[in-house]
Design a protein around this motif. Sequence first.
Motif, PDB file in Angstrom:
ATOM      1  N   GLN C  40       0.838  -1.218   0.000  1.00 59.90           N
ATOM      2  CA  GLN C  40       0.000   0.000   0.000  1.00 59.90           C
ATOM      3  C   GLN C  40       0.856   1.244   0.000  1.00 59.90           C
ATOM      4  O   GLN C  40       0.576   2.230  -0.675  1.00 59.90           O
ATOM      5  N   HIS C  41       1.908   1.171   0.771  1.00 64.79           N
ATOM      6  CA  HIS C  41       2.822   2.295   0.859  1.00 64.79           C
ATOM      7  C   HIS C  41       3.477   2.534  -0.506  1.00 64.79           C
ATOM      8  O   HIS C  41       3.581   3.672  -0.979  1.00 64.79           O
ATOM      9  N   HIS C  43       2.294   1.625  -3.462  1.00 62.38           N
ATOM     10  CA  HIS C  43       1.268   2.145  -4.381  1.00 62.38           C
ATOM     11  C   HIS C  43       1.053   3.644  -4.136  1.00 62.38           C
ATOM     12  O   HIS C  43       0.857   4.404  -5.074  1.00 62.38           O
ATOM     13  N   SER C  44       1.075   4.042  -2.873  1.00 55.55           N
ATOM     14  CA  SER C  44       0.848   5.458  -2.557  1.00 55.55           C
ATOM     15  C   SER C  44       1.934   6.326  -3.178  1.00 55.55           C
ATOM     16  O   SER C  44       1.660   7.434  -3.664  1.00 55.55           O
ATOM     17  N   LEU C 100      -3.161  -3.331  -7.484  1.00 58.81           N
ATOM     18  CA  LEU C 100      -3.432  -1.890  -7.572  1.00 58.81           C
ATOM     19  C   LEU C 100      -4.372  -1.612  -8.751  1.00 58.81           C
ATOM     20  O   LEU C 100      -5.381  -0.919  -8.604  1.00 58.81           O
ATOM     21  N   TYR C 107      -4.414   2.675  -1.628  1.00 57.97           N
ATOM     22  CA  TYR C 107      -3.277   3.583  -1.512  1.00 57.97           C
ATOM     23  C   TYR C 107      -3.768   4.785  -0.739  1.00 57.97           C
ATOM     24  O   TYR C 107      -4.978   4.931  -0.512  1.00 57.97           O
ATOM     25  N   SER C 108      -2.847   5.641  -0.343  1.00 62.05           N
ATOM     26  CA  SER C 108      -3.218   6.763   0.518  1.00 62.05           C
ATOM     27  C   SER C 108      -4.295   7.619  -0.158  1.00 62.05           C
ATOM     28  O   SER C 108      -4.139   8.053  -1.297  1.00 62.05           O
TER      29      SER C 108
END
Lengths: 94, 252, 320
Positions: C40-41, C43-44, C100, C107-108
Motif C-alpha cells: 500500500q505504501h 502504491h501510494s 493496484l 493507496y493513501s
Amino acid sequence: MNNEEPLWEVFIRSKQGLDHKHVGSLHAADAQTAIENARDVYTRRMEGVSIWVVESKNIHSSNPDEAASLYDPANDKIYRHPTFYNLPDELKHM
Amino acid sequence: MENNLFNYTLHLADNSLTMGHRLSEWTGHGPMLEQDIAISNIALDLIGQSRNFYQYAAALKDDSVTEDLLAYLRDAREFKNLLITEIPNGDWAKTIMKLFLFSTYQFCFYQKLIDSSDKQLAAIAEKSLKEVTYHVRWSSEWVIRLGDGTEESNKRIKLAMEEVWPFTGEMFQPAEYESLLINNRISVDVSEIKNDWMGRVKSVLEEATLSYPEDKNTWMQTGGKNGIHTEHLGYLLAEMQFLQRAYPGCEW
Amino acid sequence: MATEELQKVFDDKIAEEIRIEPKDWMPDDYRKTLIRQISQHAHSEIVGMLPEANWITRAPSLRRKATLLAKVQDEAGHGLYLYSAAETMGITREEMVDQLLSGKAKYSSIFNYPTLTWADIGAIGWLVDGAAIMNQVPLCRASYGPYARAMVRICKEESFHQRQGFEILLTLCKGSKEQKEMAQDALNRWWWPSLMMFGPNDDTSPHTAQSMKWKIKRFSNDELRQKFVDVCNEQADILGITIPDDKLVWNEKRQHYDFGEINWNEFFNVIKGNGPCNKERLAARVSAHENGEWVREAALAYARKKAPKSPSGEFESFRN
C-alpha cells in the motif's frame, strides 16, 4: 513463460577502497539494463562509483534455522581474537 | 556579433529546455517504474543544461534579464530550438527515436563545442558532454531492444524512424547567427559533424536490425533555429509559461 | 522445529529488538500484514506521483521545474524501494501491481484530491510530505529488516521534499495578494485530507494494536496526528496563513493543541472510491501499464534472444 522482467540484487561501491554493499533490488530484462537501472535508481545522489548486479535467483543463502549450528560454534573460539593474548604493556608494536 | 552569440546561446538553451520538457511529460507514466526514473533523470539533465545556457545568455544582457525571463516570456517565434525537440512524444518508440537522434547530435556537437573560443560555452559543453554520453548509451540500448525485440516493437520503431527522420536535416544547417560565429571559433560548424553523427546512428540502427534511410531526397523540415516552428510549440509554451503570463511580475 | 518453538524464537527477537530478516520464520499474519502495508505504501508513492507530475510542465520557473521533477522522480524511487522490500516476502511486483490496477489494493486517499493551483504543490510538500515523514521516521525502526532499511533510505531522501514545499508556500505568502490567497486556499483544501492520512482514530483502527505488538508501528494513528498538528501550527504562523479549524487551540493541560473533528464520512468515501480523482488516478496507472506492455515484451524478447548460452556469458566477471 513468466512475463515479468527478472529481479536483480544491486550492490554499490560507495567509494574507492570500500566493499560493494547490498542496497536493494530492481527489475530489468537483462544485465546491461539492470546496471543502467541501478545507476538511475540507486546512485541519484552520488552514492556510488561502481555497481554490481546479480540476478536474484542466482543468490543462494544459508538457512536461518541452521544459524545455531553454523555460527554459534565460533562463540567460544575467542583465541581467534587478538585480545585473547596477554602481553606486557612495554610491547608497543604488535 | 554580441547579438549572434546571444541568439546562439538561446538556440542551445531552447534545444535542451524543449527536449527536457517533453521528456518530463513521461514522469509518472513510463512503461515501467525503472524506466520512468531513467527518463526523468535525462529530462533533469537537459533542464539543467538549458539553465546553464539561459543564465549565460542572460549575463550577456543587462541585469534585468534572467533565465526565467528568457524561458517564460518569449513567444514561439522567438524560440530557436530544433523542431525535433518540440514534436510530441508519441509512444515510447517515438520518444526513444527522438532522444536517440537528438542525443547523438548533442554528443557530436558538444565534443566540438568544448573547444569553443568562448570559455563559458566550452565549460557548459564539457559538463553536458558527460550527461549526453549516458543519454546516447541509454537511448541506443532502447533503439536496439525495440528494433530487435518483438514484431510489434520493430514495427513501432520503424514507424517512429519515418516520423522523426525528416526533422534531422536542420541539425546540420547553420542559421545565420551560427555561421557568423564560426570564424571566431565560437560556434561549431554543424555541417562538419554530420558524418560523425551518421556513422554513430548507422551502427546503432544496424545492431537494431533497422536500415539507415539512404534516400538523399527525403524532404527535411527546417525553420526551428529561426523561429519558424511546428504548431506544437505554441501549445508547449502555453502550458509551460501559463503562470508567468497569468500573474505577471511575480516571484515564484 | 515445531511451530510453537519457532513462534517463541520470533517473539524473542521482537522483544529484543532484533530485526526479522526475509528467510526467518514469521507468523503468517505478520507476513500478510507487512505485505499489505508495504505494498500500500509503495502504491501510494506511485499514485502520489500523478497529482504532482500534473504541474511539472507548468512549474513557474526553471528552478521550480527542476526541483519538482527531481522530487516526483524520487517518489518513483521510493515506490521501487518499497516494492523491493515487499518482494522479499514472497510476493512479486507483478502481483502487487495487478492488485493496484484491479482496484483491490488501497493507496493513501490523499492522492485522490486534485492539484488545482501551483500552491497545491507547495501544500503537498509541506503537509502531505510532512505527514508522511511523521509516519515514516518511526518505521525506520520497524521490526522487518528490509522494510526498515528501505525506510531509512526513503527518509534520508524525503528530507528535501518537505522543505521544497514549504519554500514554495513561503514565496507565495511573501508575494502578491493573489499569490497569498492561492496559498491560503491550498491550505484550506489540503489541511483536513492531510490529517486523514494518519488513518482512523485509534479506537476504530483495526490493525494498530497488533502492528504495535509486532513493532511494525511504534506510535498509534492519533499520537502521530497530534504531533503533526502541534508542529504545523507554528509553521503556519511563519507562513502567515490560517489553518482552517476554529476549534484549533492550545491546551495548557495536555501541552498539545486541541483540534476539530475530522469528517470521517468523507474519509471512508474517498477510500471507497468516491474521491474527486479516484477514477482518473487509477485510469492513469492502468493506461501507463497497458501502453507499456509492448515495451516490456520487447525488452524481454531481446534479452531472451541475447541470453548467454553458457553461464559465463558476455558480461565480464567482476574479478576481471
